[in-house]
Design a protein around this motif. Structure first.
Motif, short mmCIF file in Angstrom:
data_model
loop_
_atom_site.label_atom_id
_atom_site.label_comp_id
_atom_site.label_asym_id
_atom_site.label_seq_id
_atom_site.Cartn_x
_atom_site.Cartn_y
_atom_site.Cartn_z
N SER A 1 0.83 -1.10 0.09
CA SER A 1 -0.17 -0.09 -0.03
C SER A 1 0.84 1.23 0.04
O SER A 1 0.63 2.25 -0.73
N ALA A 2 1.71 1.24 0.88
CA ALA A 2 2.69 2.53 1.15
C ALA A 2 3.62 2.49 -0.43
O ALA A 2 3.62 3.82 -0.64
N CYS A 3 4.01 1.55 -1.12
CA CYS A 3 4.77 1.62 -2.25
C CYS A 3 3.66 2.26 -3.38
O CYS A 3 4.11 3.12 -4.09
N PHE A 4 2.59 1.67 -3.53
CA PHE A 4 1.81 2.41 -4.55
C PHE A 4 1.35 3.75 -4.36
O PHE A 4 1.08 4.47 -5.28
N CYS A 5 1.17 3.81 -3.08
CA CYS A 5 0.93 5.46 -2.40
C CYS A 5 2.01 6.40 -3.01
O CYS A 5 1.69 7.41 -3.60
N TRP A 6 3.17 5.86 -2.63
CA TRP A 6 4.27 6.71 -2.99
C TRP A 6 4.33 6.99 -4.55
O TRP A 6 4.71 7.98 -4.84
N VAL B 1 -5.50 2.85 -7.12
CA VAL B 1 -6.39 1.79 -6.71
C VAL B 1 -5.39 0.76 -6.06
O VAL B 1 -6.40 -0.18 -5.29
N MET B 2 -4.45 0.29 -6.65
CA MET B 2 -3.58 -0.89 -6.01
C MET B 2 -3.34 -0.42 -4.27
O MET B 2 -3.42 -1.36 -3.75
N SER B 3 -3.10 1.04 -4.07
CA SER B 3 -2.87 1.13 -2.79
C SER B 3 -4.03 1.17 -1.88
O SER B 3 -4.09 0.58 -0.68
N VAL C 1 -5.70 5.84 2.43
CA VAL C 1 -6.55 7.15 2.31
C VAL C 1 -6.00 8.00 1.61
O VAL C 1 -6.79 8.73 0.81
N VAL C 2 -4.72 8.19 1.67
CA VAL C 2 -3.85 9.15 0.91
C VAL C 2 -4.22 8.93 -0.40
O VAL C 2 -4.47 10.03 -1.26
N ALA C 3 -4.05 7.86 -1.01
CA ALA C 3 -3.89 7.29 -2.31
C ALA C 3 -5.69 7.56 -2.84
O ALA C 3 -5.81 8.00 -4.13
N GLY C 4 -6.74 7.11 -2.00
CA GLY C 4 -7.96 7.54 -2.28
C GLY C 4 -8.14 9.22 -2.51
O GLY C 4 -9.05 9.23 -3.54
N ILE D 1 -1.44 7.31 -12.58
CA ILE D 1 -1.82 7.53 -11.25
C ILE D 1 -3.09 6.54 -10.75
O ILE D 1 -3.07 6.20 -9.64
N VAL D 2 -4.12 6.60 -11.68
CA VAL D 2 -5.18 5.74 -11.14
C VAL D 2 -4.89 4.45 -10.65
O VAL D 2 -5.34 4.03 -9.62
N PRO D 3 -4.10 3.57 -11.70
CA PRO D 3 -4.03 2.23 -11.09
C PRO D 3 -3.35 2.25 -9.64
O PRO D 3 -3.30 1.49 -9.04
#
Length: 103
Positions: free
Chosen positions: A29-34, A58-60, A93-96, A53-55
């Protein structure tokens, strides 16, 4: 006097075993958010950046949701508290938010 032996409490080992998937999902989650946060579109015309950005978002968010799904299992929840889930929820949540604001 004889009686039952001392209770063999394996909670320490159980915590380590159950923490592995939570830690791995938190890292995912952190990696995809980053990734979602570091992709910078060159302009409103940069569809490729927005498409990346979108995928990542979504993954995060998906990894954060999977962390919660693992934690919801009663056997896991009895042993691991909320402190094990919150670190995965934050990047989710940040990624959302990043996804909802359109990058």
């Amino acid at each position: 006097m004889t009686g039952p032996g001392p209770v063999d409490d394996d909670r320490g080992c159980l915590v380590m075993v159950l923490a592995v998937p939570l830690i791995l999902l938190t890292l995912v989650s952190a990696c995809f958010c980053w990734t979602a946060l570091t992709i910078r579109p060159s302009g409103v015309w940069d569809d490729d950046a927005y498409a990346g950005i979108v995928p990542a978002c979504v993954m995060s968010a998906g990894a954060a949701a999977a962390t919660v799904a693992v934690w919801v299992v009663p056997a896991v929840r009895r042993v691991l508290g909320w402190g094990w889930v919150v670190p995965a929820l934050v990047p989710g949540v940040v990624a959302g938010v990043r996804w909802a604001t359109g990058g």
